[in-house]
Design an enzyme around this catalytic site. Sequence first.
Site, short mmCIF file in Angstrom:
data_model
loop_
_atom_site.label_atom_id
_atom_site.label_comp_id
_atom_site.label_asym_id
_atom_site.label_seq_id
_atom_site.Cartn_x
_atom_site.Cartn_y
_atom_site.Cartn_z
N CYS A 1 3.45 -2.92 4.15
CA CYS A 1 2.50 -1.87 4.52
C CYS A 1 2.95 -1.27 5.84
O CYS A 1 4.02 -1.59 6.34
CB CYS A 1 1.08 -2.41 4.59
SG CYS A 1 0.70 -3.41 6.01
N GLY A 2 2.13 -0.42 6.42
CA GLY A 2 2.52 0.26 7.64
C GLY A 2 2.67 -0.66 8.83
O GLY A 2 3.64 -0.60 9.56
N THR A 3 1.69 -1.54 9.05
CA THR A 3 1.73 -2.45 10.21
C THR A 3 1.85 -3.92 9.81
O THR A 3 2.29 -4.73 10.61
CB THR A 3 0.47 -2.33 11.07
OG1 THR A 3 -0.66 -2.78 10.31
CG2 THR A 3 0.25 -0.91 11.55
N GLY A 4 1.41 -4.28 8.64
CA GLY A 4 1.40 -5.67 8.20
C GLY A 4 0.13 -6.41 8.57
O GLY A 4 -0.14 -7.48 8.06
N GLY B 1 -3.46 -5.48 8.43
CA GLY B 1 -4.60 -5.48 7.50
C GLY B 1 -4.29 -6.16 6.19
O GLY B 1 -5.08 -6.96 5.69
N ASP C 1 0.87 -1.17 0.00
CA ASP C 1 0.00 0.00 0.00
C ASP C 1 0.91 1.23 0.00
O ASP C 1 2.13 1.10 -0.14
CB ASP C 1 -0.97 -0.03 1.19
CG ASP C 1 -0.28 0.16 2.54
OD1 ASP C 1 0.96 0.25 2.59
OD2 ASP C 1 -1.00 0.22 3.55
N HIS C 2 0.33 2.39 0.17
CA HIS C 2 1.12 3.63 0.12
C HIS C 2 2.15 3.70 1.24
O HIS C 2 3.25 4.19 1.04
CB HIS C 2 0.20 4.85 0.17
CG HIS C 2 -0.74 4.84 1.34
ND1 HIS C 2 -1.88 4.05 1.36
CD2 HIS C 2 -0.72 5.48 2.52
CE1 HIS C 2 -2.51 4.22 2.50
NE2 HIS C 2 -1.82 5.09 3.24
N HIS D 1 9.00 -23.52 9.50
CA HIS D 1 8.07 -24.22 10.38
C HIS D 1 6.62 -24.10 9.97
O HIS D 1 5.79 -24.90 10.42
CB HIS D 1 8.25 -23.74 11.82
CG HIS D 1 9.60 -24.09 12.37
ND1 HIS D 1 9.87 -25.30 12.96
CD2 HIS D 1 10.76 -23.40 12.37
CE1 HIS D 1 11.14 -25.34 13.31
NE2 HIS D 1 11.71 -24.19 12.97
#
Length: 135
Positions: free
Chosen positions: A67-70, A72, A8-9, A100
């Site tokens: 992305c910013g947090t991973g 969503g 994303d952006h 794993h």
Amino acid sequence: MIMAMASDHAGYNLKEELKKHLMEKYPSFEIMDLGTDSEESVDYPIYGEACGKAVAGGKADLGIVCCGTGIGISMAANKVKGIRACVCSEPYTAKLSKEHNNSNIIFSVASHPIHGSVIDLPYIPSPIFCAPSSI
């Protein structure tokens, strides 16, 4: 090997950095860039799903999404049947996610303070150690 990449952006700059690194370290790789193409605001689910479909559909061998947090974007990719996506903020988790859990997409977190270390990407050459029943 074909590596699907999307962001994303918020993850655009990291995706571009990782793409450059992959092309230098693995010159035989083909990079399938699924967007986005700028830092202009976009809806992350579109790109998570696109990467998931490319990997699950056999058009790419593995995927990396930024992305910013991973969170969503990983949820969006994991909705695609056959995808095992893991959020990884450093090389150790990326390596173990492959060994794993046989992850086929990893998510690099652009806002994490040590995100640059994921560029080491031990994920790519890692063998699978898990039994199929544990996947």
